[in-house]
Motif scaffolding. Structure first.
Motif, PDB file in Angstrom:
ATOM      1  N   GLU A   1       8.281   2.443  59.352  1.00  0.00           N
ATOM      2  CA  GLU A   1       9.219   3.214  58.536  1.00  0.00           C
ATOM      3  C   GLU A   1      10.612   3.232  59.171  1.00  0.00           C
ATOM      4  N   MET A   2      11.664   3.161  58.302  1.00  0.00           N
ATOM      5  CA  MET A   2      13.037   3.267  58.799  1.00  0.00           C
ATOM      6  C   MET A   2      13.605   4.610  58.393  1.00  0.00           C
ATOM      7  N   LYS A   3      14.400   5.226  59.299  1.00  0.00           N
ATOM      8  CA  LYS A   3      15.006   6.518  58.988  1.00  0.00           C
ATOM      9  C   LYS A   3      16.508   6.464  59.299  1.00  0.00           C
ATOM     10  N   PRO A   4      17.324   7.228  58.529  1.00  0.00           N
ATOM     11  CA  PRO A   4      18.762   7.245  58.818  1.00  0.00           C
ATOM     12  C   PRO A   4      19.029   7.864  60.190  1.00  0.00           C
TER      13      PRO A   4
ATOM     14  N   VAL B   1      18.180  -2.086  63.501  1.00  0.00           N
ATOM     15  CA  VAL B   1      19.164  -1.344  62.707  1.00  0.00           C
ATOM     16  C   VAL B   1      19.552  -2.192  61.497  1.00  0.00           C
ATOM     17  N   TYR B   2      19.510  -1.594  60.326  1.00  0.00           N
ATOM     18  CA  TYR B   2      19.923  -2.287  59.094  1.00  0.00           C
ATOM     19  C   TYR B   2      21.417  -2.081  58.899  1.00  0.00           C
ATOM     20  N   PHE B   3      22.219  -3.144  59.039  1.00  0.00           N
ATOM     21  CA  PHE B   3      23.659  -3.067  58.795  1.00  0.00           C
ATOM     22  C   PHE B   3      23.953  -3.747  57.463  1.00  0.00           C
ATOM     23  N   PRO B   4      23.884  -3.042  56.340  1.00  0.00           N
ATOM     24  CA  PRO B   4      24.185  -3.712  55.068  1.00  0.00           C
ATOM     25  C   PRO B   4      25.679  -3.992  54.947  1.00  0.00           C
ATOM     26  N   GLY B   5      26.027  -5.118  54.361  1.00  0.00           N
ATOM     27  CA  GLY B   5      27.436  -5.456  54.143  1.00  0.00           C
ATOM     28  C   GLY B   5      27.581  -6.136  52.801  1.00  0.00           C
ATOM     29  N   PRO B   6      28.819  -6.354  52.346  1.00  0.00           N
ATOM     30  CA  PRO B   6      28.989  -7.053  51.067  1.00  0.00           C
ATOM     31  C   PRO B   6      28.465  -8.477  51.181  1.00  0.00           C
TER      32      PRO B   6
ATOM     33  N   PRO C   1      28.701   2.281  68.436  1.00  0.00           N
ATOM     34  CA  PRO C   1      29.741   3.212  68.857  1.00  0.00           C
ATOM     35  C   PRO C   1      30.480   3.871  67.685  1.00  0.00           C
ATOM     36  N   ASP C   2      30.253   3.438  66.444  1.00  0.00           N
ATOM     37  CA  ASP C   2      31.067   3.954  65.337  1.00  0.00           C
ATOM     38  C   ASP C   2      30.584   5.297  64.802  1.00  0.00           C
ATOM     39  N   ARG C   3      29.395   5.736  65.238  1.00  0.00           N
ATOM     40  CA  ARG C   3      28.794   6.999  64.805  1.00  0.00           C
ATOM     41  C   ARG C   3      28.600   7.049  63.287  1.00  0.00           C
ATOM     42  N   LYS C   4      28.331   5.875  62.697  1.00  0.00           N
ATOM     43  CA  LYS C   4      28.000   5.829  61.266  1.00  0.00           C
ATOM     44  C   LYS C   4      26.484   5.902  61.133  1.00  0.00           C
ATOM     45  N   ARG C   5      26.044   6.371  59.927  1.00  0.00           N
ATOM     46  CA  ARG C   5      24.607   6.541  59.715  1.00  0.00           C
ATOM     47  C   ARG C   5      24.023   5.283  59.067  1.00  0.00           C
ATOM     48  N   PHE C   6      23.051   4.690  59.719  1.00  0.00           N
ATOM     49  CA  PHE C   6      22.334   3.531  59.173  1.00  0.00           C
ATOM     50  C   PHE C   6      20.840   3.763  59.295  1.00  0.00           C
ATOM     51  N   LYS C   7      20.067   2.983  58.540  1.00  0.00           N
ATOM     52  CA  LYS C   7      18.621   3.080  58.666  1.00  0.00           C
ATOM     53  C   LYS C   7      18.155   2.324  59.907  1.00  0.00           C
TER      54      LYS C   7
END
Ligand SMILES: [Zn+2]
Length: 201
Positions: A39-42, A61-66, A47-53
């Motif tokens: 299971e993945m959780k947010p 870590v899932y880094f979705p992008g365009p 270092p950007d302190r952004k929330r990812f799954k």
């Protein structure tokens, strides 16, 4: 909810089209790690302190992008080649040849490949006209190359049911497939008029 797939369609040897209603659920509905299946959780990611799954077990870590799209604005004698889309999304609307850049492929190679697949044409790439994205839904970024046609005539395919050149006054503005199509064509036209210089008095 997508329609339940029957046994024949879900057979591994049966080709499928991507269902855009399903694809657009990405990345919000991602639940499980593509590497280990846990299971993945947010989580807040440095270092950007952004929330990812993030995967609970392996740390993936899932880094979705365009998604990156590459296409060709093929011009000849002051006219531009457009195709009528044979597949969703925006089936029946006009745009220039182009498509998704595959992982491991350069944007230039993808622009050439997609143009060949959609119109049967081997083209020569020129400069980059621009990079376009719809500010209202920036899920793709479109790199558009200027291009010159080779000796092949444009041919129709499943992906392009009609292919033809348009003069600047013939462009079907009301029937263009995407806002990025409109923006790229507008840029081409304004550059064309700059090259010609100001109108004579
Ligand atoms: Zn994992």
């Amino acid at each position: 909810m997508p329609a339940k797939r029957d046994a024949q369609v879900s057979h591994p040897d049966c080709p499928v089209h991507a269902d855009h209603r399903v694809q657009h659920q990405f990345p919000e509905k991602v639940r499980f790690c593509p590497l280990c299946g846990s299971e993945m959780k947010p989580r807040i990611v440095l270092p950007d302190r952004k929330r990812f799954k993030v995967c609970d077990r392996c740390g993936f870590v899932y880094f979705p992008g365009p998604k990156l799209v590459a296409g060709c604005l093929i011009t000849a004698n002051g006219r531009v080649l457009l195709l009528r889309r044979g597949i969703e999304p925006q089936v029946g609307k006009w745009t220039f040849p182009g498509g998704y850049v595959d992982l491991g492929e350069t944007p230039a190679a993808a622009a050439l490949r997609e143009t060949r697949e959609e119109t049967g044409m081997q083209v020569q790439l020129g400069r980059v006209l621009g990079v376009y994205a719809d500010p209202a839904a920036p899920i793709v970024a479109v790199v558009v190359y200027m291009a010159k046609a080779g000796i092949e005539q444009a041919s129709v395919t499943d992906e392009a049911t009609e292919v033809r050149y348009f003069s600047p006054t013939e462009i079907p503005w009301q029937e263009l497939a995407f806002s990025t199509t409109r923006e790229a064509l507008s840029d081409w036209l304004s550059q064309l008029s700059q090259e010609k210089g100001p109108p004579l008095p």
